[in-house]
Design an enzyme around this catalytic site. Structure first.
Site: not given
Ligand code: COA
Length: 322
Positions: A113, A249, A279
């Site tokens: 990214c 970003h 993203n």
């Molecule tokens: N829809 C519904 N539920 C979802 C899901 C979706 N698309 N994706 C994940 N979940 C669920 C998970 O399975 C988890 O369920 P569980 O508690 O039963 O295991 C729950 O949601 C929470 O997951 P978690 O990963 O802890 O959620 P979060 O609050 O951290 O949000 C992201 C997930 C990916 C949105 C967040 O972590 C994020 O944005 N991280 C940064 C990612 C990023 O920017 N990457 C690129 C960097 S350049």
């Protein structure tokens, strides 16, 4: 002193749009979950017959037009992407030829990214050194090709696109400074497991997909991007209150909000495209810059901070007077 200055910007988004409601039919997710956790509402996805260089072409043409330059003047092409058309030649070479740019250095920069900021920082140094009088810098991505569309953890996040700028030398600033960084200790938090020299046969099959530990990525991204912003301001003796725009970003609205808060910037001073683009990796920052420039919010002379963070981890910033 010679500075490099952004003379024109452009962007291209593929026509096909996948909304959160479309994703509800593909995986176990909901529009509400995606919007509240990420800010994303829709993302654009390239057609089967569109490669990254096709996306770059449209964005580059717009930037060239906006800058009022002729392709014959361009003497450097730098493209940040992690999803090139082919392993070689690089995308910069492909668009140099297709745009009719005379033979010149053509740099392919792979930094996930942060790819655009790596390319911009390099081109800025060419311009400052007097080695380029007109540089085309592009960030582009087709991450949709690497996404596992059955994995709700990742498929809701990403989109395709391309953004471009033309850099020209100027006596007036211009890009004030750029700062790049990387720390490979975080490799396992965000990566694609196959490439040309490792498990090549897995690319594009269910055996390989973007791997991400989302909540850990989130924490490191927030901390790093806060530091990146301070580093850029401190290096120039500029107080955060002087900033006119943050062009971040566009990975997640909550990460963007955290960076804005650290800078005491109201969200009205932040260019936000994550809701419409998702993203788009290396394309994210130059497309957001183009949105802000074309809708008239970012004005000549204003102080703009661009920043990015991505797999590696890599990170970078550019502070500029637009
Ligand atoms: N829809 C519904 N539920 C979802 C899901 C979706 N698309 N994706 C994940 N979940 C669920 C998970 O399975 C988890 O369920 P569980 O508690 O039963 O295991 C729950 O949601 C929470 O997951 P978690 O990963 O802890 O959620 P979060 O609050 O951290 O949000 C992201 C997930 C990916 C949105 C967040 O972590 C994020 O944005 N991280 C940064 C990612 C990023 O920017 N990457 C690129 C960097 S350049």
């Amino acid at each position: 002193m010679i500075y490099s200055r952004v003379a024109g910007t452009g962007r291209y988004l593929p026509e096909k749009v996948i909304t959160n409601f479309d994703l509800e039919k593909m995986v176990d997710t909901s529009d509400e979950w995606i919007r509240t956790r990420t800010g994303v509402e829709r993302r654009h996805v390239a057609r089967e017959d569109q490669a990254v260089s096709d996306l770059c072409m449209e964005a580059a043409k717009q930037a060239i037009d906006a800058a009022g330059v002729d392709v014959s003047e361009i003497d450097l092409v730098a493209v940040g992407t992690t999803t090139p058309d082919t392993f070689f030649p690089n995308v910069a070479t492909l668009i140099q030829h297709r745009l009719g740019i005379p033979p010149c250095p053509a740099l392919g920069m792979e930094a996930a990214c942060t790819g655009f900021l790596y390319a911009l920082s390099t081109a800025d140094k060419f311009v400052r050194a007097g080695e380029s009088k007109c540089a085309l810098v592009v960030g582009a991505e087709c991450l949709s090709r690497l996404v596992d569309w059955t994995d709700r953890n990742t498929c809701v996040l990403f989109g395709d696109g391309a953004g471009a700028v033309i850099l020209k030398p100027s006596d007036e600033p211009g890009i004030l400074s750029t700062h790049l960084g990387a720390d490979g200790q975080y490799r396992d938090l965000l990566y694609y497991p196959a490439g040309p020299s490792k498990d090549l046969h897995k690319i594009g099959t269910p055996e390989a997909a973007i791997m991400m530990t989302g909540n850990e990525v989130f924490k490191v991204a927030v901390k790093t991007l806060g530091n990146v912003a301070s580093e850029a301001l401190d290096a120039n003796g500029i107080d955060k209150s002087e900033l006119d725009w943050l062009v971040p970003h566009q990975a997640n609205i909550r990460i963007i909000q955290a960076t804005a808060k650290r800078l005491d910037l109201p969200m009205e001073k932040v260019i936000q495209t994550v809701q419409d683009h998702g993203n788009t990796s290396a394309a994210s920052v130059p497309m957001a810059l183009d949105v802000g420039v074309r809708d008239g919010r970012i004005q000549r002379g204003q102080l703009v901070l661009m920043e990015a963070f991505g797999g590696g981890f890599t990170w970078g910033s550019a502070l500029m007077r637009y």
